[in-house]
Design a protein around this motif. Structure first.
Motif, PDB file in Angstrom:
ATOM      1  N   LEU A  92       0.829  -1.208   0.000  1.00 30.19           N
ATOM      2  CA  LEU A  92       0.000   0.000   0.000  1.00 30.19           C
ATOM      3  C   LEU A  92       0.864   1.260   0.000  1.00 30.19           C
ATOM      4  O   LEU A  92       0.534   2.257  -0.651  1.00 30.19           O
ATOM      5  CB  LEU A  92      -0.927  -0.018   1.211  1.00 30.19           C
ATOM      6  N   LYS A  93       1.968   1.211   0.709  1.00 28.10           N
ATOM      7  CA  LYS A  93       2.864   2.369   0.770  1.00 28.10           C
ATOM      8  C   LYS A  93       3.430   2.690  -0.602  1.00 28.10           C
ATOM      9  O   LYS A  93       3.724   3.849  -0.910  1.00 28.10           O
ATOM     10  CB  LYS A  93       3.989   2.110   1.770  1.00 28.10           C
ATOM     11  N   GLN A  94       3.561   1.672  -1.457  1.00 22.12           N
ATOM     12  CA  GLN A  94       4.104   1.889  -2.797  1.00 22.12           C
ATOM     13  C   GLN A  94       3.097   2.558  -3.736  1.00 22.12           C
ATOM     14  O   GLN A  94       3.443   2.926  -4.859  1.00 22.12           O
ATOM     15  CB  GLN A  94       4.573   0.558  -3.387  1.00 22.12           C
ATOM     16  N   PHE A  95       1.842   2.716  -3.273  1.00 22.23           N
ATOM     17  CA  PHE A  95       0.865   3.469  -4.055  1.00 22.23           C
ATOM     18  C   PHE A  95       1.163   4.974  -4.004  1.00 22.23           C
ATOM     19  O   PHE A  95       0.644   5.737  -4.807  1.00 22.23           O
ATOM     20  CB  PHE A  95      -0.544   3.226  -3.521  1.00 22.23           C
ATOM     21  N   GLU A  96       1.962   5.413  -3.034  1.00 19.44           N
ATOM     22  CA  GLU A  96       2.315   6.826  -2.941  1.00 19.44           C
ATOM     23  C   GLU A  96       3.194   7.225  -4.130  1.00 19.44           C
ATOM     24  O   GLU A  96       3.835   6.380  -4.751  1.00 19.44           O
ATOM     25  CB  GLU A  96       3.066   7.077  -1.630  1.00 19.44           C
ATOM     26  N   PRO A  97       3.247   8.538  -4.444  1.00 17.77           N
ATOM     27  CA  PRO A  97       2.583   9.659  -3.759  1.00 17.77           C
ATOM     28  C   PRO A  97       1.097   9.749  -4.089  1.00 17.77           C
ATOM     29  O   PRO A  97       0.678   9.508  -5.215  1.00 17.77           O
ATOM     30  CB  PRO A  97       3.345  10.882  -4.287  1.00 17.77           C
ATOM     31  N   PHE A  98       0.322  10.113  -3.054  1.00 16.55           N
ATOM     32  CA  PHE A  98      -1.116  10.239  -3.188  1.00 16.55           C
ATOM     33  C   PHE A  98      -1.496  11.670  -3.560  1.00 16.55           C
ATOM     34  O   PHE A  98      -0.779  12.625  -3.263  1.00 16.55           O
ATOM     35  CB  PHE A  98      -1.815   9.857  -1.889  1.00 16.55           C
ATOM     36  N   GLY A  99      -2.650  11.783  -4.169  1.00 14.24           N
ATOM     37  CA  GLY A  99      -3.173  13.086  -4.544  1.00 14.24           C
ATOM     38  C   GLY A  99      -4.309  12.890  -5.527  1.00 14.24           C
ATOM     39  O   GLY A  99      -4.759  11.753  -5.754  1.00 14.24           O
ATOM     40  N   PRO A 100      -4.817  13.963  -6.131  1.00 13.89           N
ATOM     41  CA  PRO A 100      -5.888  13.829  -7.121  1.00 13.89           C
ATOM     42  C   PRO A 100      -5.493  12.845  -8.220  1.00 13.89           C
ATOM     43  O   PRO A 100      -4.366  12.849  -8.697  1.00 13.89           O
ATOM     44  CB  PRO A 100      -6.022  15.254  -7.687  1.00 13.89           C
TER      45      PRO A 100
END
Length: 567
Positions: free
Chosen positions: A469-477
Motif C-alpha cells: 500500500l505504501k508503494q501506491f504513494e505519492p497520493f493526490g488527485p
C-alpha cells in the motif's frame, strides 16, 4: 456524508493482476480501480522512472523558447522571471531563477503585488523590465490570456516566453513562445502539468540542448513536487514521476529554504499530504499577507542561516494569516445566519473589511459548514473582488460564465475561481448566482460524498499489505489515498477527545469477530462522537491507513473519515 462504495472492477482484470503480480484481491482491485490492467502498467505505477518523462520538444513552441533563452545568455541580455504570488507561481520563479543563474545568466525576478496589481502579468511588471533595460521576460503559471499585455511589451521591445498550464482563450498571445500543454495545437502527451512543471520542461529542454546530463537538474525537482502538491493537479502520468523523484530530493537533500520550513515539524519523512497541509500554507502566507517576494527569497536562499531568518518572518506572517482567517470565517458564518441564507443552494457573503489575501481560505472553511458553492467578496479599490470555491461535481467556472453580465472579469477552473464586480452589482449577481446554482446542481451534490475503495477486515491489515500500500504513494488527485470500510468495530476503552476544543477523537479500535488485531485511530473533527464511542457500541468506520511518526517512533494509525452506528 454520503457513503459510496466504488463498483467492483472487471473480475478478469483483478484475477489477472493477482496472478502476474502475486498480490491479494484487495490490492489487485485497488490497481484496477486506477485503470491498471497489466504487469507493465503496474510496474510503471509502482516504479516511476525518469525515463518515462516525455521529450520536452513535443510541446509547441519549445524550440523557439530554448533558442531565445540561449540567445539571451550568450549576448548577456538580462532576463526577468515573472510569476504569480501563490505556491505554483513562486516555486516556478525560484526554479527558473536558480537554473538561469546556474547557467550564468543575468537574471532578475518579479512577483506582482496581490492587491495593487492582481493576478497574472501586470503592466507594472512590464514597465519594471522596460525601466531596467530587460529585453526578455519568462512568465510562469500565468500569461495564457494576457494578449494585450504581450502586445504592450512588444511595442516597447520586450520579448515574452509564457509557461502556463491554464486553459487558453479563443486566441493566444503573440509571444516569442507560448508553452502550454492545454493549447489546442499542442501535441504534448500529458496535459495536467502545473505551472512549475511546465517551467521544468523548459529547463529540461535547455539542458538537453546544452548536452548536459539530467542528473544535474534533478535537484530542482523539490520545487516541482511542492508545486504539484499545492496546486492540486492530478498525481498521474508525468506528474507522478516528477512528484516521486521530487519527494526523494525533499527527504534527502532539500534546498535550504524548504529545509528550514521542514525543521518546524518533527517528521522523519515528508509526503505530498505534508506539503499540502504543513509547508504550502506557510509558503502561501507571504503572498497573502505581505508579498510573494518573501517566498522567492526563501526558496532561493543559498545558506541555512539565511533561510532560517526568512522562515522566522514567514512564520510570523502565517500566524497573522491564521488569525485573520479564523476571525473572518466567524464573521461570515454569522452573516449566513443573520441574512437567513442557511437554506440557500449557494453562499455569497461580503464585507468591505475582510482581507483579500485570505478570502479563498475562508470560502473553503465555509464549505466545511455549509456544503455548497461559495463566494466570498471584499473591497478591492473601487470594485469588489471575490474568491469562489465549489463542491464535488459542480463546475463553478461555468456557473460564473452564466452570470457574466454582472462581472467585470473572472477566471479559474471547475472548483476554484476569482472574480471582480462593480459594487452596485453585488445584489443582482448574488440573486443570479443562486438562481444558476439552484437550476443546475443535483440535490445529492449538496451532501458531501466519501468514496470507499474496498471493504476491509482488520485481519487484512498485515505487514505485507501495508508495504504494498505504501508503494501506491505519492497520493493526490487521480491517485487518492485508498479509503476502506470496516464494519462492527468498537473502542477498547481508551477513547478521548483531543484538540483545543475537544474537536478531534482518539481511539483504539478492535473489530468484533476478528481477534488479535487492534489499531490506534484518529478522527479529525469527530469529537462530537465521543459519547457514543465510550459506551463501546459497535460502529462502522471509513478510514485511510497511515504511518504516524512521533518521537522517532513509527506506528500504524487509522485516520477516520466518517463513522456511523452499526445496524
Amino acid at each position: 456524508m454520503r457513503w459510496y462504495l466504488k463498483q467492483d472492477p472487471d473480475e478478469k482484470t483483478v484475477a489477472h493482476l493477482q496472478e502476474v503480480l502475486g498480490v491479494n484481491a484487495i490490492i489487485a482491485r485497488l490497481l484496477a480501480q486506477r485503470d491498471i490492467s497489466s504487469y507493465d502498467e503496474a510496474k510503471q505505477f509502482f516504479r516511476p522512472s525518469l525515463a518515462d518523462l516525455h521529450d520536452p520538444f513535443l510541446m509547441a513552441d519549445m524550440a523557439k523558447a530554448v533558442h531565445r533563452i540561449i540567445q539571451a545568455i550568450e549576448t548577456h541580455q538580462s532576463i526577468l522571471v515573472f510569476g504569480d504570488y501563490d505556491v505554483d507561481g513562486t516555486t516556478s520563479v525560484a526554479l527558473m531563477y536558480s537554473y538561469l543563474r546556474h547557467l550564468g545568466a543575468e537574471v532578475d525576478t518579479y512577483i506582482p503585488d496581490r492587491y495593487n496589481e492582481g493576478y497574472g502579468i501586470s503592466y507594472q511588471g512590464i514597465d519594471y523590465a522596460i525601466q531596467h533595460g530587460i529585453k526578455l521576460i519568462v512568465a510562469l503559471d500565468c500569461g495564457i490570456k494576457s494578449i494585450e499585455h504581450i502586445e504592450y511589451a512588444k511595442r516597447h521591445g520586450v520579448d515574452f516566453i509564457i509557461c502556463d498550464h491554464h486553459l487558453p482563450g479563443d486566441s493566444i498571445p503573440e509571444a516569442i513562445a507560448v508553452l502550454d500543454p492545454k493549447r489546442i495545437d499542442c501535441a504534448y502527451p500529458y496535459k495536467e502539468l502545473c505551472g512549475c512543471g511546465v517551467g521544468f520542461k523548459l529547463i529540461q529542454a535547455v539542458h538537453t540542448t546544452l548536452e548536459e546530463p539530467f542528473e544535474t537538474i534533478q535537484p530542482y525537482l523539490d520545487l516541482v513536487a511542492t508545486a504539484i502538491a499545492a496546486d492540486v493537479v492530478p498525481i498521474t502520468g508525468e506528474n507522478r514521476v516528477l512528484a516521486h523523484y521530487g519527494l526523494q530530493v525533499i527527504n534527502s537533500n532539500p534546498r535550504p529554504g524548504l529545509k528550514a520550513l521542514m525543521q518546524l515539524y518533527n517528521l522523519n519523512t515528508y509526503t505530498m499530504s505534508d506539503i499540502v497541509f504543513k509547508l504550502a500554507p506557510k509558503i502561501n502566507a507571504a503572498g497573502r499577507i505581505e508579498h510573494g517576494n518573501f517566498t522567492v527569497h526563501l526558496l532561493t536562499e543559498e545558506t541555512d542561516e539565511a533561510a532560517n531568518k526568512t522562515v522566522e518572518k514567514i512564520v510570523r506572517i502565517n500566524e497573522e494569516r491564521k488569525s485573520l482567517d479564523q476571525g473572518i470565517t466567524e464573521e461570515a458564518l454569522k452573516q449566513i445566519v443573520d441574512k437567513k441564507l442557511i437554506n440557500s443552494k449557494s453562499t455569497v457573503v461580503y464585507s468591505p473589511s475582510w482581507h483579500k489575501g485570505v478570502i479563498g481560505i475562508v470560502a473553503s472553511r465555509l464549505i466545511d459548514t455549509y456544503y455548497r458553492p461559495t463566494i466570498v467578496f471584499t473591497d478591492s479599490g473601487e470594485h469588489l473582488a471575490a474568491s469562489a470555491r465549489s463542491v464535488k461535481n459542480f463546475d463553478i467556472y461555468q456557473a460564473l460564465e452564466a452570470c457574466s453580465e454582472h462581472l467585470i472579469q473572472f477566471g479559474g477552473h471547475m472548483y476554484a475561481a476569482g472574480l471582480t464586480i462593480k459594487k452596485e452589482n453585488l445584489e443582482a449577481f448574488s440573486q443570479k448566482f443562486e438562481e444558476v446554482v439552484t437550476n443546475t446542481i443535483n440535490e445529492t451534490d449538496l451532501i458531501p460524498e466519501i468514496e470507499i475503495d474496498s471493504k476491509l477486515k482488520f485481519s487484512d491489515i498485515t505487514d505485507k499489505f501495508l508495504r504494498i500500500l505504501k508503494q501506491f504513494e505519492p497520493f493526490g488527485p487521480g491517485n487518492p489515498s485508498p479509503c476502506f470500510l470496516s464494519k462492527d468495530v468498537f473502542d477498547t476503552g481508551y477513547a478521548k477527545q483531543a484538540g483545543g476544543q475537544g474537536e478531534h477523537l482518539k481511539m483504539t479500535l478492535k473489530q468484533r469477530r476478528v481477534t488479535g488485531f487492534k489499531f490506534s485511530a484518529i478522527g479529525f473533527n469527530l469529537g462530537n462522537q465521543y459519547e457514543g464511542v465510550r459506551e463501546k457500541r459497535s460502529f462502522d468506520v471509513i478510514y485511510s491507513i497511515e504511518e504516524n511518526n512521533w518521537r522517532n517512533k513509527t506506528t500504524i494509525q487509522l485516520q477516520i473519515k466518517d463513522m456511523q452506528l452499526s445496524w
